[in-house]
Write an enzyme that holds these catalytic residues in place. Sequence first.
Site, mmCIF file in Angstrom:
data_model
loop_
_atom_site.group_PDB
_atom_site.id
_atom_site.type_symbol
_atom_site.label_atom_id
_atom_site.label_comp_id
_atom_site.label_asym_id
_atom_site.label_seq_id
_atom_site.Cartn_x
_atom_site.Cartn_y
_atom_site.Cartn_z
ATOM 1 N N ALA A 1 -23.260 -10.940 21.499
ATOM 2 C CA ALA A 1 -23.372 -9.834 20.542
ATOM 3 C C ALA A 1 -24.807 -9.311 20.495
ATOM 4 O O ALA A 1 -25.757 -10.054 20.722
ATOM 5 C CB ALA A 1 -22.939 -10.304 19.161
ATOM 6 N N GLU B 1 -17.459 -15.769 25.934
ATOM 7 C CA GLU B 1 -16.108 -15.539 25.406
ATOM 8 C C GLU B 1 -15.374 -14.451 26.204
ATOM 9 O O GLU B 1 -14.165 -14.541 26.404
ATOM 10 C CB GLU B 1 -16.170 -15.175 23.923
ATOM 11 C CG GLU B 1 -16.536 -16.389 23.072
ATOM 12 C CD GLU B 1 -16.771 -16.041 21.607
ATOM 13 O OE1 GLU B 1 -16.146 -16.687 20.746
ATOM 14 O OE2 GLU B 1 -17.567 -15.120 21.327
#
Length: 265
Positions: free
Chosen positions: A71, A119
């Site tokens: 992120a 991920e």
Amino acid sequence: MGDEQRYGEYVAVRRHGHVVELVLDRPKAMNAVSTEMARSLSAACAALAEDAEARVVVLTSTHERAFCVGADLKERNSFSDADLRRQRPTMRASYTGVLELPMPTVAAVHGFALGGGFELALSCDLIVADPTAVVGLPEVSVGVIPGGGGTQLLPRRVGAARAAELIFSARRVAAPEARELGLVDLLVGEGEARTEALALGARIAANSPVGLRAAKRALRLGHGLDLRAGLEVEDAAWRTVAFSADRAEGVAAFNEKRKPQWPGE
């Protein structure tokens, strides 16, 4: 390179016949996933999910030292709680967009694949890595938890205790150990992750598109069910291919000792 289609500034789709390359292209930020990039990734995945010509998707990066560092924490640093809450569905949709692609998916990892970056790779069916790869889920070291599927996908790959150790310690794992633990599937020569992932994609794409999608559905839906329920899932998936044009062509090609020309239906 094949034709390239852009989704916003940071995501591109390149076609190599029936293998489609989904490219993370935000080199200035090591592919950190911002709100805008997450939206672009979701849009690209939504289009690919409907694309009958796409038999395999290979997830790659244009950055020479990173697959994706997770992120965008710089963007997040400026967020209020309300901003973070508002961003959540957008971020979540980008990971599930990759996870729910109906065709086989391969991630090509070199350099850092951390947090949300790992991920995204875990959301693919197979991970090809080169010796520069460094993977991990370091979220607890910055006060959060893996929120792009990591707490669910990692134990399904390596087991509960191993996943707990990796997530609780927040440690980074270099390529050789990552391969040993099953965090990545294939270790290839340095600089060859993309080439080898595309080659693997091409080998997969030579098979029946109807068969591939049904096999993926059976693998995904059956995981975690008891054996009897899993076999029912498999049977339902088998029925979707048994009477398909692909099956008729596959059997005919086998008997005529020729390469199948898949109708894809």
